[in-house]
Scaffold this active site. Structure first.
Site, short mmCIF file in Angstrom:
data_model
loop_
_atom_site.label_atom_id
_atom_site.label_comp_id
_atom_site.label_asym_id
_atom_site.label_seq_id
_atom_site.Cartn_x
_atom_site.Cartn_y
_atom_site.Cartn_z
N CYS A 123 0.81 -1.23 0.00
CA CYS A 123 0.00 0.00 0.00
C CYS A 123 0.84 1.28 0.00
O CYS A 123 0.33 2.35 -0.30
CB CYS A 123 -0.96 -0.01 1.19
SG CYS A 123 -2.12 -1.36 1.13
N HIS A 265 -2.91 7.29 3.19
CA HIS A 265 -3.37 5.99 2.69
C HIS A 265 -4.74 5.71 3.31
O HIS A 265 -4.97 5.99 4.49
CB HIS A 265 -2.37 4.89 3.08
CG HIS A 265 -2.88 3.53 2.73
ND1 HIS A 265 -3.41 3.23 1.50
CD2 HIS A 265 -2.95 2.39 3.46
CE1 HIS A 265 -3.78 1.96 1.48
NE2 HIS A 265 -3.52 1.43 2.67
N ASN A 295 -10.12 0.25 0.46
CA ASN A 295 -8.65 0.28 0.41
C ASN A 295 -8.19 -0.28 -0.94
O ASN A 295 -8.26 -1.48 -1.17
CB ASN A 295 -8.08 -0.55 1.57
CG ASN A 295 -6.56 -0.61 1.56
OD1 ASN A 295 -5.91 -0.15 0.61
ND2 ASN A 295 -5.98 -1.18 2.60
C1 LIG Z 1 -10.00 -4.93 10.21
C2 LIG Z 1 -10.67 -3.91 11.11
C3 LIG Z 1 -11.69 -3.11 10.33
C4 LIG Z 1 -11.38 -4.62 12.25
O1 LIG Z 1 -11.98 -3.66 13.11
P1 LIG Z 1 -11.78 -3.75 14.68
O2 LIG Z 1 -12.56 -2.65 15.26
O3 LIG Z 1 -10.30 -3.79 14.94
O4 LIG Z 1 -12.48 -5.10 14.99
P2 LIG Z 1 -11.89 -6.37 15.73
O5 LIG Z 1 -10.98 -7.11 14.81
O6 LIG Z 1 -11.35 -5.93 17.06
O7 LIG Z 1 -13.20 -7.19 15.94
C5 LIG Z 1 -14.25 -6.73 16.79
C6 LIG Z 1 -15.41 -7.68 16.64
O8 LIG Z 1 -16.03 -7.48 15.37
C7 LIG Z 1 -16.13 -8.71 14.68
N1 LIG Z 1 -16.02 -8.47 13.25
C8 LIG Z 1 -14.90 -8.49 12.50
N2 LIG Z 1 -15.24 -8.23 11.22
C9 LIG Z 1 -16.56 -8.04 11.18
C10 LIG Z 1 -17.46 -7.73 10.16
N3 LIG Z 1 -17.09 -7.56 8.89
N4 LIG Z 1 -18.77 -7.59 10.49
C11 LIG Z 1 -19.20 -7.75 11.74
N5 LIG Z 1 -18.38 -8.05 12.76
C12 LIG Z 1 -17.07 -8.19 12.48
C13 LIG Z 1 -14.99 -9.55 15.24
O9 LIG Z 1 -15.27 -10.93 15.05
C14 LIG Z 1 -14.99 -9.14 16.69
O10 LIG Z 1 -16.02 -9.85 17.36
P3 LIG Z 1 -15.74 -10.43 18.84
O11 LIG Z 1 -15.46 -9.22 19.68
O12 LIG Z 1 -17.00 -11.12 19.14
O13 LIG Z 1 -14.55 -11.31 18.69
C15 LIG Z 1 -9.60 -2.93 11.71
O14 LIG Z 1 -8.83 -3.62 12.66
C16 LIG Z 1 -8.68 -2.35 10.70
O15 LIG Z 1 -9.09 -1.60 9.83
N6 LIG Z 1 -7.38 -2.65 10.80
C17 LIG Z 1 -6.36 -2.10 9.93
C18 LIG Z 1 -6.45 -2.69 8.60
C19 LIG Z 1 -5.31 -2.28 7.77
O16 LIG Z 1 -4.73 -1.26 7.99
N7 LIG Z 1 -4.98 -3.10 6.79
C20 LIG Z 1 -3.82 -2.97 5.99
C21 LIG Z 1 -3.80 -1.79 5.23
S1 LIG Z 1 -2.36 -1.55 4.31
#
Ligand SMILES: CC(C)(COP(=O)(O)OP(=O)(O)OC[C@H]1O[C@@H](n2cnc3c(N)ncnc32)[C@H](O)[C@@H]1OP(=O)(O)O)[C@@H](O)C(=O)NCCC(=O)NCCS
Length: 338
Positions: A123, A265, A295
């Site tokens: 990215c 980004h 993204n």
């Molecule tokens: C991936 C991302 C959106 C997840 O959001 P988050 O707030 O961190 O969520 P978590 O992973 O802590 O999960 C929280 C809960 O939501 C759930 N969940 C995850 N994806 C879900 C979805 N699409 N829909 C509903 N629930 C979801 C999880 O299972 C978890 O449930 P639990 O608490 O019962 O275990 C976030 O972490 C993110 O954007 N990370 C950075 C991504 C990134 O930068 N990627 C690379 C770029 S170069």
């Protein structure tokens, strides 16, 4: 690493362009495939929809989107393909491993004078490509470069992983970068880049390179798809985007809040909001397109910049900061006066 102007030359972006596949995938449509809701995706990521390349479509190939973006950038710069000396194509989803996507694009736009190569920094690719072009142009060796950031991340998306598949989309953005005098106030002011391979596990694809062939078994286990530790990646992103933005400002004698435009980004709107807060910037000074495209990897920064330029938001003489992070992990910022 820091690079600032030390010779007679500098470089500046004189044209930008973007291209996306036509097909939209809304959050609502995703709820039919995986256990998620439109509300969760909007609240946790800021994404409403993304564009999806059609497999087998010539128009949706990475290099085809890149070519469309490049032609738009050439038009804005009032240049033709034959003016281009160097093509840098930032991508981690090349059309083919051999030849490079840069060569496919060169053929499509007829830039016969140019030499052409791919840059893979995931990215962060566009910013790494722009930093490389800046270096060649400042050396005096070349006059005109084309830098493209293009990715078809959906080709590596695990559609069964709801924690990651909601994030990604496809697209390409391009910039024409020209050599200018170092005394020109409208130029790239500084480049700060970094990488830390110790964090490779935060975001990677196991198969498809020379490490692991894509067999039926590998495909069944989805080892040819992206694996991401979302929460950890989130923290690294907020820290590195903030640190590299602050470094860029400090090394140019600028204060927090001095920016006219931040072009980060686009991985998650909450990451962007945290960085803007650290920089004491109101969100109105941040160019955002994650809501409509998700993204798009190396395409997020050049497409968001292009949109800001074409809408007339980014004006001559304004201070613009490009701020990237990605798998690797890789990160970096480029400060410029537009
Ligand atoms: C991936 C991302 C959106 C997840 O959001 P988050 O707030 O961190 O969520 P978590 O992973 O802590 O999960 C929280 C809960 O939501 C759930 N969940 C995850 N994806 C879900 C979805 N699409 N829909 C509903 N629930 C979801 C999880 O299972 C978890 O449930 P639990 O608490 O019962 O275990 C976030 O972490 C993110 O954007 N990370 C950075 C991504 C990134 O930068 N990627 C690379 C770029 S170069």
């Amino acid at each position: 690493m820091i690079a600032t102007n030390f010779g007679p030359f500098a470089s500046r972006i004189t044209g930008t362009g973007s291209a996306f596949p036509d097909q939209r995938l809304t959050n609502l449509e995703l709820t039919k495939k995986i256990d998620t809701t439109d509300e969760w995706i909007r609240e946790r990521t800021g994404i409403q929809e993304r564009r999806i390349a059609q497999a087998g479509s010539e128009a949706d190939r990475n290099s085809s989107l890149g070519a469309r973006a490049a032609l738009a950038a050439l038009e804005m710069a009032a240049k033709t393909a034959s003016d281009i000396d160097l093509i840098l194509y930032a991508t981690c989803t090349p059309d083919t491993l051999i030849p490079s996507t840069a060569c496919w694009l060169q053929k499509k736009i007829g830039a016969t004078k140019a030499w052409a190569l791919d840059v893979n920094a995931a990215c962060s690719g566009f910013v790494f490509g722009l930093a490389t072009a800046d270096s060649f142009l400042r050396s005096g060796q070349f006059k005109t470069a084309l830098v493209v950031g293009g990715d078809i991340l959906t080709s590596m998306t695990n559609w069964e992983d709801r924690g990651s598949c909601i994030l990604f989309g496809d697209g390409a953005g391009a910039a024409i970068v020209e050599r200018t005098e170092a005394t020109n106030p409208r130029r790239i002011l500084s480049v700060h880049m970094g990488a830390d391979g110790r964090h490779w596990e935060l975001f990677h694809v196991q198969a498809g390179g020379s490490n692991m062939e894509v067999t039926a078994e590998v495909r069944a286990k989805k080892l040819d798809k992206m694996e991401m530790k979302g929460r950890e990646m989130f923290k690294v992103a907020v820290r590195t985007l903030g640190d590299y933005a602050v470094q860029a400002l400090e090394s140019n004698g600028l204060a927090l809040g001095d920016l006219d435009w931040l072009v980060p980004h686009q991985a998650n709107l909450r990451i962007i909001e945290a960085v803007a807060k650290r920089l004491e910037l109101p969100m109105e000074k941040v160019l955002i397109n994650i809501d409509r495209y998700g993204n798009t990897s190396s395409a997020t920064i050049p497409t968001a910049l292009d949109e800001g330029v074409r809408k007339g938001l980014v004006k001559p003489g304004e201070t613009v900061l490009l701020d990237a992070f990605g798998a690797g992990v890789t990160y970096g910022s480029i400060l410029m006066r537009w």
